[in-house]
Design a protein around this motif. Structure first.
Motif, PDB file in Angstrom:
ATOM      1  N   ILE A 103      45.785  25.940  46.646  1.00  0.00           N
ATOM      2  CA  ILE A 103      47.119  25.423  46.313  1.00  0.00           C
ATOM      3  C   ILE A 103      47.591  25.984  44.975  1.00  0.00           C
ATOM      4  N   ILE A 104      46.714  25.953  43.979  1.00  0.00           N
ATOM      5  CA  ILE A 104      47.092  26.491  42.658  1.00  0.00           C
ATOM      6  C   ILE A 104      47.439  27.968  42.765  1.00  0.00           C
ATOM      7  N   PHE A 105      46.585  28.715  43.465  1.00  0.00           N
ATOM      8  CA  PHE A 105      46.828  30.153  43.608  1.00  0.00           C
ATOM      9  C   PHE A 105      48.176  30.425  44.275  1.00  0.00           C
ATOM     10  N   CYS A 106      48.428  29.764  45.402  1.00  0.00           N
ATOM     11  CA  CYS A 106      49.661  30.034  46.151  1.00  0.00           C
ATOM     12  C   CYS A 106      50.903  29.609  45.372  1.00  0.00           C
ATOM     13  N   MET A 107      50.826  28.503  44.666  1.00  0.00           N
ATOM     14  CA  MET A 107      51.982  28.074  43.874  1.00  0.00           C
ATOM     15  C   MET A 107      52.305  29.075  42.767  1.00  0.00           C
ATOM     16  N   VAL A 108      51.270  29.530  42.071  1.00  0.00           N
ATOM     17  CA  VAL A 108      51.480  30.499  40.991  1.00  0.00           C
ATOM     18  C   VAL A 108      51.899  31.853  41.560  1.00  0.00           C
ATOM     19  N   PHE A 109      51.239  32.293  42.628  1.00  0.00           N
ATOM     20  CA  PHE A 109      51.543  33.587  43.237  1.00  0.00           C
ATOM     21  C   PHE A 109      53.018  33.672  43.636  1.00  0.00           C
ATOM     22  N   PHE A 110      53.507  32.663  44.353  1.00  0.00           N
ATOM     23  CA  PHE A 110      54.889  32.720  44.824  1.00  0.00           C
ATOM     24  C   PHE A 110      55.897  32.395  43.731  1.00  0.00           C
ATOM     25  N   ALA A 111      55.496  31.644  42.707  1.00  0.00           N
ATOM     26  CA  ALA A 111      56.388  31.422  41.571  1.00  0.00           C
ATOM     27  C   ALA A 111      56.618  32.731  40.819  1.00  0.00           C
ATOM     28  N   ILE A 112      55.557  33.516  40.647  1.00  0.00           N
ATOM     29  CA  ILE A 112      55.707  34.810  39.969  1.00  0.00           C
ATOM     30  C   ILE A 112      56.445  35.797  40.873  1.00  0.00           C
TER      31      ILE A 112
ATOM     32  N   GLY B 125      42.620  41.158  42.149  1.00  0.00           N
ATOM     33  CA  GLY B 125      44.073  41.049  42.083  1.00  0.00           C
ATOM     34  C   GLY B 125      44.747  42.386  41.847  1.00  0.00           C
ATOM     35  N   LEU B 126      44.182  43.190  40.975  1.00  0.00           N
ATOM     36  CA  LEU B 126      44.748  44.508  40.691  1.00  0.00           C
ATOM     37  C   LEU B 126      44.691  45.414  41.917  1.00  0.00           C
TER      38      LEU B 126
ATOM     39  N   ASN C 272      52.101  46.878  46.285  1.00  0.00           N
ATOM     40  CA  ASN C 272      53.226  47.215  45.418  1.00  0.00           C
ATOM     41  C   ASN C 272      53.866  45.958  44.818  1.00  0.00           C
ATOM     42  N   THR C 273      53.017  45.063  44.348  1.00  0.00           N
ATOM     43  CA  THR C 273      53.465  43.847  43.666  1.00  0.00           C
ATOM     44  C   THR C 273      52.848  43.856  42.272  1.00  0.00           C
ATOM     45  N   PRO C 274      53.490  44.507  41.322  1.00  0.00           N
ATOM     46  CA  PRO C 274      52.863  44.731  40.022  1.00  0.00           C
ATOM     47  C   PRO C 274      52.534  43.444  39.262  1.00  0.00           C
ATOM     48  N   GLY C 275      51.258  43.126  39.201  1.00  0.00           N
ATOM     49  CA  GLY C 275      50.778  42.024  38.387  1.00  0.00           C
ATOM     50  C   GLY C 275      50.792  40.654  39.029  1.00  0.00           C
ATOM     51  N   VAL C 276      51.410  40.495  40.182  1.00  0.00           N
ATOM     52  CA  VAL C 276      51.531  39.174  40.798  1.00  0.00           C
ATOM     53  C   VAL C 276      50.154  38.654  41.223  1.00  0.00           C
ATOM     54  N   ALA C 277      49.438  39.410  42.011  1.00  0.00           N
ATOM     55  CA  ALA C 277      48.119  38.986  42.475  1.00  0.00           C
ATOM     56  C   ALA C 277      47.111  39.000  41.327  1.00  0.00           C
ATOM     57  N   ALA C 278      47.224  39.955  40.424  1.00  0.00           N
ATOM     58  CA  ALA C 278      46.279  40.028  39.300  1.00  0.00           C
ATOM     59  C   ALA C 278      46.381  38.785  38.417  1.00  0.00           C
ATOM     60  N   ALA C 279      47.569  38.358  38.116  1.00  0.00           N
ATOM     61  CA  ALA C 279      47.750  37.159  37.287  1.00  0.00           C
ATOM     62  C   ALA C 279      47.249  35.912  38.013  1.00  0.00           C
ATOM     63  N   SER C 280      47.559  35.799  39.281  1.00  0.00           N
ATOM     64  CA  SER C 280      47.174  34.615  40.054  1.00  0.00           C
ATOM     65  C   SER C 280      45.665  34.538  40.261  1.00  0.00           C
TER      66      SER C 280
ATOM     67  N   ILE D 168      41.245  35.403  48.097  1.00  0.00           N
ATOM     68  CA  ILE D 168      40.853  34.436  47.067  1.00  0.00           C
ATOM     69  C   ILE D 168      39.524  33.764  47.406  1.00  0.00           C
ATOM     70  N   TYR D 169      39.082  33.882  48.645  1.00  0.00           N
ATOM     71  CA  TYR D 169      37.771  33.360  49.036  1.00  0.00           C
ATOM     72  C   TYR D 169      36.674  34.016  48.197  1.00  0.00           C
ATOM     73  N   PHE D 170      36.876  35.261  47.829  1.00  0.00           N
ATOM     74  CA  PHE D 170      35.931  35.997  46.989  1.00  0.00           C
ATOM     75  C   PHE D 170      35.701  35.277  45.666  1.00  0.00           C
ATOM     76  N   ILE D 171      36.740  34.684  45.113  1.00  0.00           N
ATOM     77  CA  ILE D 171      36.644  34.018  43.816  1.00  0.00           C
ATOM     78  C   ILE D 171      36.053  32.619  43.973  1.00  0.00           C
ATOM     79  N   ILE D 172      36.362  31.974  45.060  1.00  0.00           N
ATOM     80  CA  ILE D 172      35.891  30.603  45.274  1.00  0.00           C
ATOM     81  C   ILE D 172      34.376  30.545  45.446  1.00  0.00           C
ATOM     82  N   ILE D 173      33.766  31.585  45.992  1.00  0.00           N
ATOM     83  CA  ILE D 173      32.328  31.530  46.307  1.00  0.00           C
ATOM     84  C   ILE D 173      31.414  31.945  45.154  1.00  0.00           C
ATOM     85  N   PHE D 174      31.940  32.105  43.954  1.00  0.00           N
ATOM     86  CA  PHE D 174      31.058  32.409  42.820  1.00  0.00           C
ATOM     87  C   PHE D 174      30.153  31.215  42.551  1.00  0.00           C
ATOM     88  N   PRO D 175      28.867  31.467  42.274  1.00  0.00           N
ATOM     89  CA  PRO D 175      27.944  30.356  42.029  1.00  0.00           C
ATOM     90  C   PRO D 175      28.157  29.725  40.653  1.00  0.00           C
ATOM     91  N   ARG D 176      27.569  28.559  40.511  1.00  0.00           N
ATOM     92  CA  ARG D 176      27.598  27.863  39.226  1.00  0.00           C
ATOM     93  C   ARG D 176      26.823  28.688  38.200  1.00  0.00           C
TER      94      ARG D 176
END
Length: 165
Positions: free
Chosen positions: A122-131, A61-62, A69-77, A38-46
């Motif tokens: 925090i948002i990523f991990c909460m959504v990832f593990f909820a899914i 995510g895909l 072998n977690t279909p869609g979990v990481a992609a959605a998060s 997820i560091y890859f997503i955080i470092i996008f510039p303004r």
């Protein structure tokens, strides 16, 4: 433009390989796994095009889903935090900041970068593990997994950020 795409592709592949080959094998207390990609997503510039952030986020995510072998979990998060990142970065920047300012500790300031990274992690991990768990019946286990993984991921991201120039 081409140089930026190649640089992002190299970072994409490096973080994906680190996640798949090394980090997925780490599990502290059978629930906390570092999710450094997820560091890859955080470092996008303004002002990076939002459609491109969403596309890169979904692709990351895909790719992680295909190897884990977690279909869609990481992609959605990852798509969710890719959607939120442009708005959250605006909260931590002064209005007169340059349009293409990079999301890094030295440009945003350490406090702002830490806050941005922590919120998105925090948002990523909460959504990832909820899914992934798909149930709140074991909410204490969900909280342990999300909290432990968020903390472990955050520490690794800050270590990686300190190495980045």
């Amino acid at each position: 433009m081409v140089v930026d795409i190649i640089r992002r592709l190299v970072i994409f592949v490096a973080l994906l390989l680190a996640q798949v080959l090394v980090l997925n094998r780490i599990q502290l207390f059978h629930c906390a796994t570092p999710l450094l990609y997820i560091y890859f997503i955080i470092i996008f510039p303004r002002r990076y095009p939002r459609w491109a952030i969403l596309l890169w986020s979904f692709a990351m995510g895909l790719a992680v889903d295909m190897f884990n072998n977690t279909p869609g979990v990481a992609a959605a998060s990852t798509t969710l935090i890719g959607f939120l990142q442009p708005w959250l970065i605006e909260l931590f920047l002064p209005r007169e900041a340059e349009d293409n300012i990079k999301s890094a500790a030295r440009t945003l300031g350490v406090g702002h970068f830490v806050s941005l990274s922590f919120i998105l992690t925090i948002i990523f991990c909460m959504v990832f593990f909820a899914i992934e768990l798909f149930s709140f019946a074991t909410w204490s286990y969900w909280l342990q997994c999300a909290g432990g993984s968020a903390l472990l991921t955050f520490v690794l991201m800050m270590a990686l950020e300190s190495l980045r120039k």
